[in-house]
Design an enzyme around this catalytic site. Structure first.
Site, mmCIF file in Angstrom:
data_model
loop_
_atom_site.group_PDB
_atom_site.id
_atom_site.type_symbol
_atom_site.label_atom_id
_atom_site.label_comp_id
_atom_site.label_asym_id
_atom_site.label_seq_id
_atom_site.Cartn_x
_atom_site.Cartn_y
_atom_site.Cartn_z
ATOM 1 N N GLY A 163 64.849 38.540 32.648
ATOM 2 C CA GLY A 163 65.894 37.735 33.388
ATOM 3 C C GLY A 163 65.465 36.135 32.609
ATOM 4 O O GLY A 163 65.051 35.827 31.597
ATOM 5 N N CYS A 164 65.940 35.092 33.601
ATOM 6 C CA CYS A 164 65.996 33.729 33.161
ATOM 7 C C CYS A 164 64.886 32.917 32.988
ATOM 8 O O CYS A 164 64.666 31.853 32.516
ATOM 9 C CB CYS A 164 67.262 33.149 34.012
ATOM 10 S SG CYS A 164 68.939 33.554 34.155
ATOM 11 N N PHE A 165 63.756 33.609 33.534
ATOM 12 C CA PHE A 165 62.624 32.641 33.397
ATOM 13 C C PHE A 165 61.758 33.110 32.137
ATOM 14 O O PHE A 165 60.875 32.368 31.586
ATOM 15 C CB PHE A 165 61.551 33.208 34.529
ATOM 16 C CG PHE A 165 61.094 34.560 34.852
ATOM 17 C CD1 PHE A 165 60.133 34.963 34.037
ATOM 18 C CD2 PHE A 165 61.456 35.448 35.825
ATOM 19 C CE1 PHE A 165 59.616 36.194 34.117
ATOM 20 C CE2 PHE A 165 61.267 36.670 35.847
ATOM 21 C CZ PHE A 165 60.259 36.914 35.018
#
Length: 391
Positions: A163-165
Site C-alpha cells: 500500500g501507500c507507505f
C-alpha cells in the site's frame, strides 16, 4: 586465511546509500478530474444515483487533483462490465490486466532510470519490485528481469500488497542492501495500476468512493548504491537513516482486502488526524541525532494520501506553504499513485531545484524527510541528505 570479521568488513560499503538516478512513467490515457464524475457515473451505469454523484463531485472538487493517468479506458471497461459494477466477481479480468501491465509500466520507468544512471544494466546486482496491483508467480520482479534483460543472477525482492507507505519501505530496504554489499547497485521499481481497485459506486460504502476520487496509475524507479563513482555516476540524495512504526490506536484505519470482486478499500478512522497527531514524534526521533527541531529548515517529501492529510500535517507542525509544494504538485498532476508517489516527488524536487538555481537537490537545503503513510496505520520515515548542484 581471512577471518569472518575481515570477510564481513570487506563486504560492507564505506559510505551511505545514495540515489543515483530516478525515472517515472504513466499510462498514455489520462482523465481530467473536473470531468471525471460525469464519466465515472456514466461508465458504471450509475447516473440514476444523483445524490451520490453530487457527493462524488464534491470529493473530486476537494481532492486538489487536476489530472490522473489510468490504464483503464472506456473501451476496456465496456469489455469488462463486472469491473464497473460495485461488487461483482471480476478478479480474473483484473488479474489478466495487471500481471501484464504492472511489469510493463515498471519497465518504462526503470529504462529511464537506467538511461540517466548511464551505466550498463549488467552492473545492477539487486532488484526490488513493489506493487499493490495484483499478485502472480513468478512475480512482477521476474517479469521485469526478463523484460529489461537483467542478469539471471540478479538478487530479487518482491513486495506485494504493502500500500501507500511502501515508497518509504523500498528505500529502507535498498539502503540496507547497498550499504551491506560493497559495489551493489539496486534497481527499485514501484508500479501501480488501479485496475485492481476500480469499481462502481454504492451509497453504503463511501470510503470506496474516496479511493475512486483519489487513486491514479504510475510507476517510478530509482537506482541506489553506496560509494558512487563520481566520474560516471551523479549522486542525487543520500539515504541517511530509516525507520518504520505502527501508529497507536490506529487498528483498521486503512484496510484493503483482495476478494473475488478485486481489491476493496476501507477507511475506518480519522486518518489525517491520526497521522498529524503522531508525526512530530517520528520527526523528533529521526532528527534528534542531527540536532534539528525546526521542521521548516528541512525539505519535505510526504506521501500525498489526500489533501486533508497534507493540510493537517502542515497545520500541526506550522509548516510554511512552500514546504509541501513538490508534494502537492505531484498530487495535482497524478493523483495518489500509492507506493510510487514519493519517488515522483523526489524527481519533481530535484528537477525544480535545478530549474530554480538552488544550491542543492533539496530546494537549497541540506537535510530532508521522506514519509510514507499507509495500511496499519504504518509510517515509514527516511532521513535524506541532499547533494550540491554543480553549476
Amino acid at each position: 586465511m581471512a577471518t569472518v570479521q575481515e570477510i564481513r568488513n570487506a563486504q560492507r560499503a564505506d559510505g551511505p546509500a545514495t540515489v543515483l538516478a530516478i525515472g517515472t512513467a504513466t499510462p498514455a490515457h489520462s482523465v481530467n478530474q473536473a470531468d471525471y464524475p460525469d464519466y465515472y457515473f456514466r461508465i458504471t451505469k450509475s447516473e440514476h444515483m444523483t445524490e451520490l454523484k453530487e457527493k462524488f463531485k464534491r470529493m473530486c472538487d476537494k481532492s486538489m487533483i487536476k489530472k490522473r493517468y489510468m490504464y483503464l479506458t472506456e473501451e476496456i471497461l465496456k469489455e469488462n462490465p463486472n469491473m464497473c459494477a460495485y461488487m461483482a466477481p471480476s478478479l480474473d479480468a483484473r488479474q489478466d490486466i495487471v500481471v501484464v501491465e504492472v511489469p510493463k509500466l515498471g519497465k518504462e520507468a526503470a529504462t529511464k532510470a537506467i538511461k540517466e544512471w548511464g551505466q550498463p544494466k549488467s552492473k545492477i546486482t539487486h532488484l526490488i519490485f513493489c506493487t499493490t496491483s495484483g499478485v502472480d508467480m513468478p512475480g512482477a520482479d521476474y517479469q521485469l528481469t526478463k523484460l529489461i534483460g537483467l542478469r539471471p543472477s540478479v538478487k530479487r525482492f518482491m513486495m506485494y500488497q504493502q500500500g501507500c507507505f511502501a515508497g518509504g519501505t523500498v528505500l529502507r530496504l535498498a539502503k540496507d542492501l547497498a550499504e551491506n554489499n560493497k559495489g551493489a547497485r539496486v534497481l527499485v521499481v514501484c508500479s501501480e495500476i488501479t485496475a485492481v481497485t476500480f469499481r462502481g459506486p454504492a451509497d453504503t460504502h463511501l470510503d470506496s468512493l474516496v479511493g475512486q476520487a483519489l487513486f491514479g496509475d504510475g510507476a517510478a524507479a530509482v537506482i541506489v548504491g553506496a560509494d558512487p563513482d563520481t566520474s560516471v555516476e551523479r549522486p542525487l540524495y543520500q539515504l541517511v537513516s530509516t525507520s518504520q512504526t505502527i501508529l497507536p490506536d490506529s487498528d483498521g484505519a486503512i484496510d484493503g482486502h483482495l476478494r473475488e470482486v478485486g481489491l476493496t478499500f476501507h477507511l475506518l478512522k480519522d486518518v489525517p488526524g491520526l497521522i498529524s497527531k503522531n508525526i512530530e514524534k517520528s520527526l523528533s526521533e529521526a532528527f534528534a541525532p542531527l540536532g534539528i527541531s525546526d521542521w521548516n529548515s528541512i525539505f519535505w517529501i510526504a506521501h500525498p494520501g489526500g489533501p486533508a492529510i497534507l493540510d493537517q500535517v502542515e497545520s500541526k507542525l506550522g509548516l510554511k506553504g512552500e514546504k509541501l509544494k513538490a508534494t502537492r504538485q505531484v498530487l495535482s498532476e497524478y493523483g495518489n499513485m500509492s507506493s510510487a508517489c514519493v519517488l515522483f516527488i523526489l524527481d519533481e524536487m530535484r528537477k525544480k531545484s535545478v530549474e530554480e538555481a538552488k544550491a542543492t537537490t533539496g530546494e537549497g537545503l541540506d537535510w530532508g524527510v521522506l514519509f510514507g503513510f499507509g495500511p496499519g496505520l504504518t509510517v515509514e520515515t527516511v532521513v535524506l541528505h541532499s547533494v550540491p548542484i554543480k553549476a
